[in-house]
Design an enzyme around this catalytic site. Sequence first.
Site, mmCIF file in Angstrom:
data_model
loop_
_atom_site.group_PDB
_atom_site.id
_atom_site.type_symbol
_atom_site.label_atom_id
_atom_site.label_comp_id
_atom_site.label_asym_id
_atom_site.label_seq_id
_atom_site.Cartn_x
_atom_site.Cartn_y
_atom_site.Cartn_z
ATOM 1 N N GLU A 18 -5.875 2.384 -1.429
ATOM 2 C CA GLU A 18 -4.491 2.571 -1.876
ATOM 3 C C GLU A 18 -3.685 1.278 -1.784
ATOM 4 O OE1 GLU A 18 -4.306 3.104 2.530
ATOM 5 O OE2 GLU A 18 -5.735 3.633 0.987
ATOM 6 N N ASP B 126 0.829 -1.196 0.000
ATOM 7 C CA ASP B 126 0.000 0.000 0.000
ATOM 8 C C ASP B 126 0.865 1.246 0.000
ATOM 9 O OD1 ASP B 126 0.728 0.459 2.661
ATOM 10 O OD2 ASP B 126 -1.261 0.161 3.471
#
Length: 190
Positions: free
Chosen positions: A111, A68
């Site tokens: 994300e 991420d």
Amino acid sequence: LNGWWLPIALPFVAMMATVGLGVSYRNQQLQTLAAYDELTKIANRRYFDQYLEQFLKTDKRLSLILCDVVHFKAYNDLYGHPAGDRCLYQVAQAIKSAVRDADRVARYGGEEFVVVLPNTDELSAEQVAQRIRLQVRNLEIVHDGSSASRWVTLSGGYVTRQSGVVIDAHSLVECADKALYEAKEAGRDR
């Protein structure tokens, strides 16, 4: 008189073929929409889940990387959502360019990204994860809201399933997620 039907039938056959091709094209478009993330132009979570389930039915070794964007919420807050969208697109493309054609890159959520590496051992998975991390770092997207780096960076965790080992998709992702959080606790950008 034997050919009297040709002027009537040929346009009808051409029209039916055109309609058939149009329907086929539309179905292909719908399948693409169902499998790919519109923002990042990579596979979506649904595609990833289906792909991983199918692959785990084989006896082949595979590695999985879950990563991420470090402090992405701070990035979005500082630069705005349009900049955040551009950032996610660039990160996705950088990840995609760092792996083989046989590997599958997907947006896992928000994300987070996931990479499935078929027939890949632990050492190779670590090398790919490092290559991905450096590829994203080399984008040099400024991130003044990050305490980990001046640039947008990734943290990642990976796991390898050896051939012959039975594990379900949820457990495999959970192991990669645990490794991701260990990387975050160790300082991020790793």
